[in-house]
Write an enzyme that holds these catalytic residues in place. Sequence first.
Site, PDB file in Angstrom:
ATOM      1  N   LYS A  91       0.055   6.054  12.323  1.00 30.56           N
ATOM      2  CA  LYS A  91       0.003   5.585  10.945  1.00 30.56           C
ATOM      3  C   LYS A  91      -0.338   6.674  10.053  1.00 30.56           C
ATOM      4  O   LYS A  91      -0.029   6.650   8.703  1.00 30.56           O
ATOM      5  CB  LYS A  91      -1.199   4.637  10.722  1.00 30.56           C
ATOM      6  CG  LYS A  91      -0.856   3.168  11.342  1.00 30.56           C
ATOM      7  CD  LYS A  91      -2.203   2.363  11.147  1.00 30.56           C
ATOM      8  CE  LYS A  91      -1.454   0.852  11.097  1.00 30.56           C
ATOM      9  NZ  LYS A  91      -1.261   0.491  12.757  1.00 30.56           N
ATOM     10  N   GLU A 113      -4.664  -2.620   1.368  1.00 20.92           N
ATOM     11  CA  GLU A 113      -5.282  -3.793   2.067  1.00 20.92           C
ATOM     12  C   GLU A 113      -5.136  -3.617   3.675  1.00 20.92           C
ATOM     13  O   GLU A 113      -4.391  -2.860   4.046  1.00 20.92           O
ATOM     14  CB  GLU A 113      -4.361  -4.994   1.440  1.00 20.92           C
ATOM     15  CG  GLU A 113      -3.342  -5.564   2.459  1.00 20.92           C
ATOM     16  CD  GLU A 113      -2.026  -4.680   2.341  1.00 20.92           C
ATOM     17  OE1 GLU A 113      -1.588  -4.329   3.587  1.00 20.92           O
ATOM     18  OE2 GLU A 113      -1.751  -4.491   1.326  1.00 20.92           O
ATOM     19  N   SER A 372       2.781   4.563  20.398  1.00 25.92           N
ATOM     20  CA  SER A 372       2.356   4.589  18.919  1.00 25.92           C
ATOM     21  C   SER A 372       0.929   5.144  18.650  1.00 25.92           C
ATOM     22  O   SER A 372       0.414   5.646  17.669  1.00 25.92           O
ATOM     23  CB  SER A 372       2.640   3.383  18.281  1.00 25.92           C
ATOM     24  OG  SER A 372       2.195   2.292  19.182  1.00 25.92           O
TER      25      SER A 372
HETATM   26  C1  LIG Z   1      -0.704  -0.626  13.212  1.00 26.55           C
HETATM   27  C2  LIG Z   1       0.056   0.020  14.642  1.00 26.55           C
HETATM   28  C3  LIG Z   1       1.094  -0.520  15.053  1.00 26.55           C
HETATM   29  C4  LIG Z   1       2.170  -1.614  14.549  1.00 26.55           C
HETATM   30  O1  LIG Z   1       2.705  -1.305  13.206  1.00 26.55           O
HETATM   31  P1  LIG Z   1       3.999  -0.926  13.245  1.00 26.55           P
HETATM   32  O2  LIG Z   1       4.007  -1.002  11.445  1.00 26.55           O
HETATM   33  O3  LIG Z   1       4.835  -2.120  13.630  1.00 26.55           O
HETATM   34  O4  LIG Z   1       4.283   0.375  13.829  1.00 26.55           O
HETATM   35  C5  LIG Z   1       1.544  -0.242  16.513  1.00 26.55           C
HETATM   36  N1  LIG Z   1       0.932   0.593  17.152  1.00 26.55           N
HETATM   37  C6  LIG Z   1      -0.347   1.221  16.619  1.00 26.55           C
HETATM   38  C7  LIG Z   1      -1.106   2.102  17.664  1.00 26.55           C
HETATM   39  C8  LIG Z   1      -0.931   0.772  15.429  1.00 26.55           C
HETATM   40  O5  LIG Z   1      -1.907   1.240  15.031  1.00 26.55           O
END
Ligand SMILES: *Cc1c(COP(=O)(O)O)cnc(C)c1O
Length: 390
Positions: A91, A113, A372
């Site tokens: 993020k 938000e 992610s």
């Molecule tokens: C917020 C988040 C996501 C989901 O958001 P996307 O916009 O689909 O990437 C995925 N993995 C993690 C670790 C997150 O914090």
Amino acid sequence: MSGARTEEKGFYGVYGGSIVPPELQEALNHLEEAFEKYKDDEEFNKEYKYYLKEYVGRENPLTFARNLTEKLGGAKIYLKREDLNHMGAHKVNNVLGQILLAKRMGAKRVIAETGAGQHGVATATVCAMFGMECVVYMGLEDTKRQALNVFRMEMLGAKVVAVAQGQGKLKDAVDEALNDFVANYKNTFYLLGSAVGPHPYPAIVKHFQSIISEESKRQILEKEGRLPDAVIACVGGGSNAIGAFAHYIDEPSVRLIGVEPDQAATMAEGVPAIIHGFKTLTLLDDDGNPKPVYSIAAGLDYPGVGPEHSYLKEIGRAEYYTVTNDEVLDAFQTLSKTEGIIPALESSHAVAYALKLAPQLKPDQIIIVNISGRGDKDVEHVFKLLKERN
Ligand SMILES: *Cc1c(COP(=O)(O)O)cnc(C)c1O
């Protein structure tokens, strides 16, 4: 940079667009103008790259998962390590890019938000770093469930506004943030957290998240001398996935695979509809309203998906699959045990699909899994879920 072909600005086939009241369109035009001006600006990009290195800690590694590869006996598995970024997830790539844009636009105030609080914390973090006033709208119910994230945001200097209207959920927080944006856009920047929303937000978020595949492509070419056979990412709103896919979209030999929770199967079961000011595949209830969805991973419970994913699915360029909670919990533990890497529950969806795909492929094939985020935030939750399961 590669991208889905757009007939018209902000459209991906029939998806995307900007279906909003005129007052909001005025604010979006203002934003689009600034984004067009700065996205290829040398000074702007130099500053963005500077903070990616010095603040976020990029580039992060593309780690060869040797133990997991041997265990599964199929394709070679590489992990793109977004979990090693500052704040432990992808993020930051987006909130950093957007706050630099806000600064260039002369904004004094940033609003956002948040549902579970992850995007709110990310926004509050960069606002602290860049000395910006920060207001985060959050549904009243969500502030109660996520009290610790509210405290985190406040500790970082943000003001959290608990929205009691409606059901006190994310949708109500979005409505309040939009009202604020329309009234104050001349000095306020609305920082959006995923590749969703009306144009130009999906394009902005993709632009900043594309750093993931810019790096992974260079890294895999260095390590293996060739492109991967598949790239796998989890899909909530779709920002880490579109960033992980971006530089491979024009490489037809690379399969692009998005993975969703089976209880929030937007791509598998969604229909084209207008949600939050843009058209995309969306899960609707019997009355035609966006359906409340559930996921064990808080970051994946969004009833729609970024418009470019809908288009990539429609033209057959990307594939989307669902996995079950049990598969996700197994993947969480498997990666922890084999590689000593605890993935976020969101990322564990991508890992779960990789566990199924790798054994079907040959040892000379290559998979990149986008991790992610890190799973420390989820350990207590997983502890409870495993207790319930046993
Ligand atoms: C917020 C988040 C996501 C989901 O958001 P996307 O916009 O689909 O990437 C995925 N993995 C993690 C670790 C997150 O914090």
